[in-house]
Enzyme design. Structure first.
Site, mmCIF file in Angstrom:
data_model
loop_
_atom_site.group_PDB
_atom_site.id
_atom_site.type_symbol
_atom_site.label_atom_id
_atom_site.label_comp_id
_atom_site.label_asym_id
_atom_site.label_seq_id
_atom_site.Cartn_x
_atom_site.Cartn_y
_atom_site.Cartn_z
ATOM 1 C CG ASP A 209 45.999 42.805 33.751
ATOM 2 O OD1 ASP A 209 45.565 42.147 32.779
ATOM 3 O OD2 ASP A 209 45.386 42.870 34.843
ATOM 4 C CG ASP A 211 43.125 39.480 29.377
ATOM 5 O OD1 ASP A 211 43.417 39.311 30.573
ATOM 6 O OD2 ASP A 211 42.464 38.653 28.724
#
Length: 269
Positions: A209, A211
Site C-alpha cells: 500500500d 501509506d
C-alpha cells in the site's frame, strides 16, 4: 537425536505468508526460556537445501505486531541450528513511485516501537554493534533473486512502528520527510535479536500500500493490505525461493557476529 533436522537457513514469514512447504515437511515443537514461538517450526527442502520456516504471526495470524513473541521465535530458530534468516514482510510505501507490488531489500531501519523486549542481555553491560542492521551477504542474494512480476529496489530505510494501528497522515508525511522509504510493524526487535544470537538476517519487503500521507482516500486498511499481499504471493514466494538458492554459505558471516567479548546467551556447539 541424529534424526532431528539442523537447518542452517530459515525463513520467517510475515502477514499472509503462513506456510512455505507442502505436506513433505518435518514439524518441530520448540520450547524456549521465553515461552513458545509463534508456531511450530517446519523444516523442508528448498532448492536442494534444508530450510526452516516460522510464520511470524502464527499459523492463523493469532499475533498482532506488538504481541509477536520475538525473543522466543529467534531463540527457537537458533536452537535448532539456524545461522541465516530471510524475513519476508509486508510494508507500506512512503514514496509515490514505489507502488504496491514493489519489492525492496532494506539496508537500514529506524525503530519507533515501544515496550517490546529487545535484548537477551539484561545483565553484564553488553553493547551490540548494529550500525548496519542487515546482513550484506543475504541482501545481495535477495537482490539477485528478482522476478519479472515484481519491480525490485536494492536499498531502503524501513521505519518500524509499534502498531497495531497504521500511521496517521501527519506521521506518514513526517516519516517521508526524513527520507525513509518504507513503514512496517514487525522488523524490530527481530533484526537486533538475530544479531545478538549471531545469526545473519535480511528483510525482503513487499509493498502492499501507499501509506496514509500519500493516499488521498480513506487511508490504509488491513483488508486492502492482505488482499494485495495475496495477489503477489506466488511471485513473492518464487523470489524468496530464488534467494535461498543463490545465497552462499551456511555459517554466520563475520560482519554479523556480535564481537562483544561475552558468551552468547544461548549455549550451542
Amino acid at each position: 537425536m541424529s534424526s532431528v533436522p539442523r537447518p542452517a537457513l530459515a525463513i520467517i514469514g510475515g502477514s499472509g505468508f503462513y506456510d512455505f512447504f507442502g505436506d513433505d515437511a518435518t514439524t518441530l515443537d520448540i520450547d524456549t526460556p521465553y515461552g513458545a514461538p509463534s508456531a511450530p517450526i517446519t523444516v523442508g527442502e528448498v532448492e536442494g537445501r534444508q530450510v526452516a520456516f516460522l510464520p511470524r504471526h502464527g499459523r492463523k495470524h493469532e499475533y498482532s505486531p506488538h504481541t509477536v513473541p520475538y525473543q522466543a521465535n529467534m531463540w527457537a530458530l537458533r536452537s535448532i541450528g539456524v545461522r541465516r534468516i530471510f524475513a519476508p514482510c509486508a510494508v507500506g510505501s512512503l514514496r509515490a513511485d514505489w507502488g504496491p507490488g514493489t519489492v525492496a531489500v532494506p539496508d537500514q531501519l529506524v525503530d519507533r516501537t515501544s515496550g517490546r523486549p529487545q535484548t537477551y542481555f539484561d545483565n553484564g553491560g553488553v553493547h551490540v554493534t548494529f550500525a548496519d542492521p542487515y546482513c550484506e551477504d543475504l541482501r545481495a542474494a535477495a537482490t539477485a533473486a528478482a522476478v519479472d512480476e515484481l519491480p525490485m529496489r536494492h536499498a531502503a530505510t524501513m521505519v518500524v512502528i509499534q502498531g497495531p494501528r497504521f500511521s496517521t497522515r501527519a506521521e506518514s508525511r513526517w516519516f517521508a520527510a526524513q527520507g525513509w522509504e518504507l513503514v512496517n510493524m514487525t522488523g524490530y526487535p527481530e533484526a537486533v535479536l538475530a544479531r545478538e544470537l549471531e545469526m545473519c538476517y535480511a528483510a525482503i519487503a513487499l509493498v502492499t500500500d501507499l501509506d496514509a500521507g500519500l493516499e488521498a482516500g480513506d487511508g490504509v486498511s488491513a483488508a486492502a493490505v492482505f488482499a494485495e499481499f495475496e495477489r503477489n504471493l506466488i511471485p513473492f514466494k518464487k523470489l524468496v525461493r530464488q534467494a535461498v538458492s543463490v545465497v552462499e554459505g551456511t555459517e554466520t558471516c563475520d560482519r554479523c557476529r556480535v564481537h562483544t567479548g561475552v558468551t552468547l546467551p544461548l549455549e550451542l556447539p
